[in-house]
Design a protein around this motif. Sequence first.
Motif, PDB file in Angstrom:
ATOM      1  N   LYS A 117       0.841  -1.204   0.000  1.00 16.77           N
ATOM      2  CA  LYS A 117       0.000   0.000   0.000  1.00 16.77           C
ATOM      3  C   LYS A 117       0.880   1.261   0.000  1.00 16.77           C
ATOM      4  N   LYS A 118       1.876   1.266   0.889  1.00 13.45           N
ATOM      5  CA  LYS A 118       2.755   2.433   1.004  1.00 13.45           C
ATOM      6  C   LYS A 118       3.471   2.732  -0.318  1.00 13.45           C
ATOM      7  N   LEU A 119       3.934   1.671  -0.988  1.00 14.00           N
ATOM      8  CA  LEU A 119       4.688   1.860  -2.235  1.00 14.00           C
ATOM      9  C   LEU A 119       3.796   1.861  -3.477  1.00 14.00           C
ATOM     10  N   LYS A 120       2.494   1.733  -3.254  1.00 11.85           N
ATOM     11  CA  LYS A 120       1.514   1.701  -4.375  1.00 11.85           C
ATOM     12  C   LYS A 120       1.903   0.643  -5.410  1.00 11.85           C
ATOM     13  N   LEU A 121       2.090  -0.571  -4.922  1.00 14.39           N
ATOM     14  CA  LEU A 121       2.549  -1.666  -5.793  1.00 14.39           C
ATOM     15  C   LEU A 121       1.434  -2.627  -6.202  1.00 14.39           C
ATOM     16  N   GLN A 122       0.188  -2.260  -5.897  1.00 14.63           N
ATOM     17  CA  GLN A 122      -0.930  -3.201  -6.128  1.00 14.63           C
ATOM     18  C   GLN A 122      -0.958  -3.771  -7.541  1.00 14.63           C
ATOM     19  N   GLU A 123      -0.557  -2.960  -8.529  1.00  9.51           N
ATOM     20  CA  GLU A 123      -0.632  -3.401  -9.933  1.00  9.51           C
ATOM     21  C   GLU A 123       0.618  -4.157 -10.362  1.00  9.51           C
ATOM     22  N   GLN A 124       1.650  -4.133  -9.516  1.00 11.93           N
ATOM     23  CA  GLN A 124       2.946  -4.681  -9.962  1.00 11.93           C
ATOM     24  C   GLN A 124       3.386  -5.885  -9.137  1.00 11.93           C
ATOM     25  N   ILE A 125       2.485  -6.391  -8.296  1.00 14.52           N
ATOM     26  CA  ILE A 125       2.900  -7.500  -7.434  1.00 14.52           C
ATOM     27  C   ILE A 125       1.866  -8.634  -7.479  1.00 14.52           C
ATOM     28  N   SER A 126       2.362  -9.865  -7.386  1.00 16.42           N
ATOM     29  CA  SER A 126       1.497 -11.035  -7.224  1.00 16.42           C
ATOM     30  C   SER A 126       2.018 -11.784  -6.002  1.00 16.42           C
ATOM     31  N   ILE A 127       1.110 -12.465  -5.314  1.00 17.99           N
ATOM     32  CA  ILE A 127       1.507 -13.216  -4.114  1.00 17.99           C
ATOM     33  C   ILE A 127       1.352 -14.704  -4.397  1.00 17.99           C
ATOM     34  N   ILE A 128       2.371 -15.485  -4.059  1.00 18.63           N
ATOM     35  CA  ILE A 128       2.282 -16.940  -4.189  1.00 18.63           C
ATOM     36  C   ILE A 128       2.688 -17.567  -2.852  1.00 18.63           C
ATOM     37  N   SER A 129       2.126 -18.749  -2.564  1.00 19.06           N
ATOM     38  CA  SER A 129       2.528 -19.441  -1.333  1.00 19.06           C
ATOM     39  C   SER A 129       2.131 -20.909  -1.377  1.00 19.06           C
TER      40      SER A 129
END
Length: 281
Positions: A166-178
């Motif tokens: 949120k702080k870095l405004k990365l919502q469009e540039q990140i995916s989460i895997i686990s």
Amino acid sequence: MKRYANFFRRMLTFSLIFAALFAFNGPLSAQVKTQIVAHRGYWNTEGSFENTISSLENAHKAGFYGSEFDINMTSDGVLVVCHGPAVGDIPDVQKASFSEVMHVKLSNGEGVPTLEEYLKAGKKGFKVKGADGSSKNVKLQLVAEVKAAAPQVEEEVIIKLASLVKKLKLQEQISIISFSYNACLLAVKYMPGVPVQYLMGDKTPEELNAAGIKGLDYHYSLMLLNSDYIERAHKLGMTVNVWTVNDREQMDAFVKLGVDYITTDYPEMAKEVIEENNRLN
Ligand code: MG
């Protein structure tokens, strides 16, 4: 004996690929849509090391779609980028303090990046020189693997990661895997809109979709055995990734099967396979 084992392993791979392609009855698009994710960054080059800023920079320079990396939390609550459990001379990064991890020097001379450093570098992108000498700034997709831990630790990791995103405004540039289903559910909860892909392979596309997890990222052998997952996931608007595909024939099979992403330690090889398929289409 080893020679026979290798022979049978290859025969099994070929039969699985053949069976998967035979089962595939969707149309082949003119242009390959599969994109490349460099596993742990593009570290397979001189002077680099997995999960480092240089591996991230190399992935940018080579023009890959994404750079995968691993997130662990130190015993005093700092998110760092390394595969673990061992890093440098530390046997378990999750049991080490942040200051201990910061003293680690990797074999190429780099240190272990904090998650914030890694994400900031990805957000900023890297200057890449074109063939004509011009330079442009390139950004890629940050594919963040949250390492499994105790449920309350996973929640702390996801909350901290969500706050950085949120702080870095990365919502469009990140995916989460686990590999942790719990961590995937927490990512869906705390980072709405951010793509999440489950790694373990024990859920059907329909089960994941019902839980709000809109992507699967499964081991290649499992995906070859369940190649119908690809079409089933696509019908539900989900994305399909496969790991870690390091064999040229397997890469070719997955490109033809139409997966969205191939995660590999040999991203240049995957690039060649995609180019070859584009030439033949
Ligand atoms: Mg990983």
